[in-house]
Scaffold this motif. Structure first.
Motif, short mmCIF file in Angstrom:
data_model
loop_
_atom_site.label_atom_id
_atom_site.label_comp_id
_atom_site.label_asym_id
_atom_site.label_seq_id
_atom_site.Cartn_x
_atom_site.Cartn_y
_atom_site.Cartn_z
N VAL A 41 36.27 32.95 37.39
CA VAL A 41 36.95 31.66 37.23
C VAL A 41 37.88 31.38 38.41
CG1 VAL A 41 36.76 31.65 34.72
CG2 VAL A 41 38.81 32.60 35.77
N PHE A 42 38.25 32.44 39.15
CA PHE A 42 39.12 32.29 40.31
C PHE A 42 38.91 33.48 41.23
CE2 PHE A 42 43.17 33.13 42.52
CZ PHE A 42 43.38 31.91 43.14
N LYS A 55 39.36 26.15 36.48
CA LYS A 55 38.13 26.49 37.19
C LYS A 55 37.48 25.18 37.59
CE LYS A 55 33.66 28.67 36.95
NZ LYS A 55 32.65 29.32 36.11
#
Length: 91
Positions: A41-42, A55
């Protein structure tokens, strides 16, 4: 290296952004945050970049996420850490 375990992205200026606290400038840095299904997500290689709980610009749901951190100290020593961060929204 201190890594927080909570993120409250509610724009109150307290825990709105997430990043490890490092007392040195790393030679190399990699932070990956995933959901519990291990979907990224990151991801960043900039130790100054903060995560805001989104996200692709979309706010992620409240819950637990996994983080993986790998840094190289100024002396070249490699440090790897893992843990969890919880996104919480204040009512």
């Amino acid at each position: 290296i201190i890594v927080p375990n909570i993120l409250t992205p509610d724009n109150n200026s307290i825990n709105d952004y997430y990043k490890p606290v490092i007392s040195f400038k790393p030679l190399d840095y990699k932070l990956i945050i995933t959901d519990l299904q291990r979907k990224t997500v990151f991801k960043t290689s900039d130790y100054l970049e903060e995560w805001n709980g989104t996200k692709n610009g979309n706010v992620l749901p409240q819950g637990v996420y996994l983080w993986f951190l790998k840094v190289s100290t100024p002396s070249g020593r490699s440090i790897e850490k893992t843990g969890t961060v919880t996104i919480m929204f204040n009512p």
